[in-house]
Design a protein around this motif. Structure first.
Motif, short mmCIF file in Angstrom:
data_model
loop_
_atom_site.label_atom_id
_atom_site.label_comp_id
_atom_site.label_asym_id
_atom_site.label_seq_id
_atom_site.Cartn_x
_atom_site.Cartn_y
_atom_site.Cartn_z
N UNK A 1 1.55 -8.32 8.82
CA UNK A 1 1.02 -8.35 7.48
C UNK A 1 -0.18 -9.28 7.45
N UNK A 2 -1.26 -8.78 6.95
CA UNK A 2 -2.51 -9.54 6.94
C UNK A 2 -2.54 -10.58 5.83
N UNK A 3 -2.98 -11.77 6.19
CA UNK A 3 -3.21 -12.82 5.21
C UNK A 3 -4.59 -12.69 4.59
N UNK A 4 -5.51 -12.02 5.30
CA UNK A 4 -6.88 -11.86 4.82
C UNK A 4 -7.01 -10.59 3.98
N UNK A 5 -7.59 -10.75 2.80
CA UNK A 5 -7.75 -9.63 1.88
C UNK A 5 -8.62 -8.53 2.47
N UNK A 6 -9.63 -8.91 3.23
CA UNK A 6 -10.54 -7.92 3.81
C UNK A 6 -9.85 -6.99 4.80
N UNK A 7 -8.72 -7.41 5.35
CA UNK A 7 -7.99 -6.60 6.34
C UNK A 7 -6.76 -5.91 5.74
N UNK A 8 -6.54 -6.09 4.46
CA UNK A 8 -5.34 -5.59 3.78
C UNK A 8 -5.58 -4.26 3.10
N UNK A 9 -4.58 -3.42 3.11
CA UNK A 9 -4.53 -2.22 2.27
C UNK A 9 -3.14 -2.17 1.66
N UNK A 10 -3.00 -1.65 0.46
CA UNK A 10 -1.68 -1.62 -0.17
C UNK A 10 -0.70 -0.77 0.64
N UNK A 11 0.52 -1.26 0.76
CA UNK A 11 1.55 -0.49 1.45
C UNK A 11 2.00 0.67 0.57
N UNK A 12 2.62 1.66 1.18
CA UNK A 12 3.12 2.79 0.41
C UNK A 12 4.21 2.34 -0.55
N UNK A 13 5.02 1.37 -0.16
CA UNK A 13 6.06 0.85 -1.04
C UNK A 13 5.45 0.21 -2.29
N UNK A 14 4.37 -0.55 -2.12
CA UNK A 14 3.70 -1.17 -3.27
C UNK A 14 3.11 -0.10 -4.19
N UNK A 15 2.49 0.89 -3.61
CA UNK A 15 1.91 1.99 -4.39
C UNK A 15 3.00 2.73 -5.16
N UNK A 16 4.12 3.00 -4.49
CA UNK A 16 5.22 3.70 -5.15
C UNK A 16 5.76 2.89 -6.34
N UNK A 17 5.89 1.59 -6.17
CA UNK A 17 6.38 0.74 -7.26
C UNK A 17 5.40 0.72 -8.43
N UNK A 18 4.13 0.66 -8.14
CA UNK A 18 3.11 0.68 -9.19
C UNK A 18 3.16 2.02 -9.94
N UNK A 19 3.33 3.10 -9.21
CA UNK A 19 3.42 4.42 -9.83
C UNK A 19 4.67 4.54 -10.71
N UNK A 20 5.75 3.87 -10.34
CA UNK A 20 6.95 3.87 -11.16
C UNK A 20 6.70 3.25 -12.53
N UNK A 21 5.68 2.42 -12.63
CA UNK A 21 5.29 1.81 -13.89
C UNK A 21 4.31 2.67 -14.68
N UNK A 22 4.06 3.88 -14.18
CA UNK A 22 3.25 4.83 -14.92
C UNK A 22 1.77 4.87 -14.58
N UNK A 23 1.36 4.15 -13.56
CA UNK A 23 -0.06 4.12 -13.19
C UNK A 23 -0.38 5.21 -12.19
N UNK A 24 -1.57 5.77 -12.31
CA UNK A 24 -1.97 6.85 -11.42
C UNK A 24 -2.81 6.34 -10.24
N UNK A 25 -3.14 7.27 -9.35
CA UNK A 25 -3.90 6.92 -8.15
C UNK A 25 -5.26 6.31 -8.49
N UNK A 26 -5.90 6.79 -9.55
CA UNK A 26 -7.22 6.27 -9.93
C UNK A 26 -7.12 4.80 -10.34
N UNK A 27 -6.12 4.45 -11.12
CA UNK A 27 -5.93 3.06 -11.54
C UNK A 27 -5.65 2.17 -10.32
#
Length: 72
Positions: A1-27
């Protein structure tokens, strides 16, 4: 897991959790772009209370979107 923001991308688990809150891919994409390019953050150790970018990103998206956008 990257500590540097420039090397980070959201994990699928994080994306799935955000989508559970009603947010779409664009947001999610706009939030990631803003976080990486407009906040001036570089290392997760700069963010008090968070130990990974994914946990910070989940809260960042929800707060940036005004909370859950799912209808009651």
């Amino acid at each position: 897991m990257s500590k540097l923001l420039s090397q980070w991308t959201p994990s699928q688990a994080a994306i799935d959790l955000i989508k559970l809150n009603g947010f779409d891919d664009a947001h999610i994409a706009k939030s990631a772009e803003y976080l990486k390019n407009q906040t001036g953050l570089e290392d997760i150790n700069e963010v008090e209370g968070y130990d990974s970018w994914d946990t910070f990103f989940i809260m960042f998206c929800i707060k940036a979107g005004g909370g859950s956008i799912k209808p009651d």
